[in-house]
Design a protein around this motif. Structure first.
Motif, PDB file in Angstrom:
ATOM      1  N   PHE A 104      40.473  39.093  39.857  1.00  0.00           N
ATOM      2  CA  PHE A 104      40.286  37.741  40.390  1.00  0.00           C
ATOM      3  C   PHE A 104      38.824  37.397  40.658  1.00  0.00           C
ATOM      4  CE2 PHE A 104      44.786  38.452  41.575  1.00  0.00           C
ATOM      5  CZ  PHE A 104      45.318  37.365  40.915  1.00  0.00           C
ATOM      6  N   LEU A 149      38.610  36.161  36.562  1.00  0.00           N
ATOM      7  CA  LEU A 149      38.969  34.769  36.840  1.00  0.00           C
ATOM      8  C   LEU A 149      37.937  34.047  37.695  1.00  0.00           C
ATOM      9  CD1 LEU A 149      42.809  35.179  37.505  1.00  0.00           C
ATOM     10  CD2 LEU A 149      41.637  34.573  35.377  1.00  0.00           C
ATOM     11  N   ALA A 156      40.813  30.758  45.342  1.00  0.00           N
ATOM     12  CA  ALA A 156      41.043  32.085  45.911  1.00  0.00           C
ATOM     13  C   ALA A 156      42.196  32.086  46.903  1.00  0.00           C
ATOM     14  CB  ALA A 156      39.770  32.586  46.596  1.00  0.00           C
ATOM     15  N   PRO A 181      45.664  34.183  43.820  1.00  0.00           N
ATOM     16  CA  PRO A 181      45.935  35.625  43.975  1.00  0.00           C
ATOM     17  C   PRO A 181      47.175  35.937  44.814  1.00  0.00           C
ATOM     18  CG  PRO A 181      43.618  35.128  44.433  1.00  0.00           C
ATOM     19  CD  PRO A 181      44.350  33.821  44.382  1.00  0.00           C
ATOM     20  N   ASN A 205      44.004  36.558  51.819  1.00  0.00           N
ATOM     21  CA  ASN A 205      43.139  36.114  50.724  1.00  0.00           C
ATOM     22  C   ASN A 205      41.804  35.586  51.232  1.00  0.00           C
ATOM     23  OD1 ASN A 205      44.915  36.828  48.717  1.00  0.00           O
ATOM     24  ND2 ASN A 205      45.828  34.796  48.512  1.00  0.00           N
TER      25      ASN A 205
END
Length: 293
Positions: A127, A131, A139, A143, A211
């Protein structure tokens, strides 16, 4: 007569369960409006001796940050939930069709992701390096939350068990394509499972703080839950590591206990009001989706 007694017992049982769920929330609400010194002297109570708004005043000292975190969390929850429903349903529907080639293999792949994952480091690198969602609003959306194998299997089972094959066949006979069948027939007939998975996704996005901790260093994208957790950790750090006597006295005046309860009320409030809109379909969608594997 026996049936009436059974009904009364069930009513009493459910009232007891409801009280067991509501009373702790009520206690949290009352404690959040209680004076800090009263809590320290007498503990938690449904009838406190002195009410106070200090906990909420402390949290609203930097109200702009709180409201920005609220806006970020609401935006992430709405976009994430809608995106999750779209991706989950478009994967679950083909898996529910008996004529899909390699159907069992795809279903096993989804099931496999529930049991195993690549680990924290590969997950983080994908991520951030591949990505490139670090320090962006994505974000908080992509994820770990956008697609869940458990939700896919629930929705697939609902489609397979609750949508009559005759509906799809008649749509084919009328010349409808796959997209038209899905949007015009499957989705309207599947409101219970969409509400169920929507509630799961809403709760996951609203309560997510992990996250933010992993992917964000820019505070302007902090979610509400992570911001509240960070405030609490700051209070605890100051209270445990302040050596100066004057500073210790000031820190001791902070509403440490009541602010925890105020944060819980601020964090849970919108979800409590949102749940009744899902309740109509929630039980039906969950039970029907769990009949068969």
């Amino acid at each position: 007569m026996e049936t009436t007694k059974t009904h009364w017992l069930l009513h009493v049982l459910f009232w007891g369960i409801a009280c067991a769920a509501i009373l702790p929330l009520l206690l949290v609400l009352i404690v959040s409006f209680t004076d800090e010194q009263t809590i320290l002297l007498h503990g938690y109570s449904f009838w406190p001796e002195k009410f106070s708004l200090e906990a909420y005043k402390y949290l609203m000292y930097d109200s702009a940050t709180i409201f920005r975190a609220y806006g970020i969390t609401i935006l992430v929850t709405l976009v994430g939930t809608l995106g999750s429903l779209l991706i989950t349903s478009t994967l679950a529907y083909p898996l529910s069709r008996a004529d899909l080639p390699c159907r069992k293999g795809f279903a096993f792949f989804v099931f496999f992701t529930i049991l195993f994952n690549g680990g924290l480091v590969p997950w983080y690198l994908v991520f951030t390096q591949l990505l490139d969602v670090k320090d962006t609003i994505w974000a908080l959306i992509v994820p770990g939350l956008l697609l869940n194998g458990f939700n896919v299997l629930i929705m697939r089972t609902f489609f397979a068990n609750s949508i009559p094959a005759a509906v799809i066949e008649s749509a084919y006979m009328d010349g409808a394509g796959e997209l038209r069948i899905f949007a015009g027939f499957i989705v309207p007939l599947s409101k219970p499972v969409f509400a169920t998975i929507g509630l799961f996704s809403t709760l996951a996005y609203w309560n997510d703080w992990y996250n933010s901790m992993i992917f964000l260093s820019d505070s302007k994208y902090y979610s509400l839950q992570y911001l509240l957790n960070k405030i609490l950790l700051n209070i605890q750090f100051l209270s445990q590591n302040t050596q100066n006597n004057n500073a210790s006295a000031i820190i001791g005046m902070l509403p440490q206990e009541t602010v925890r309860m105020a944060m819980a009320i601020i964090g849970v409030g919108p979800i409590v009001f949102a749940y009744p809109f899902f309740q109509k379909y929630f039980i039906k969608g969950l039970t029907i989706g769990a009949v068969k594997g």
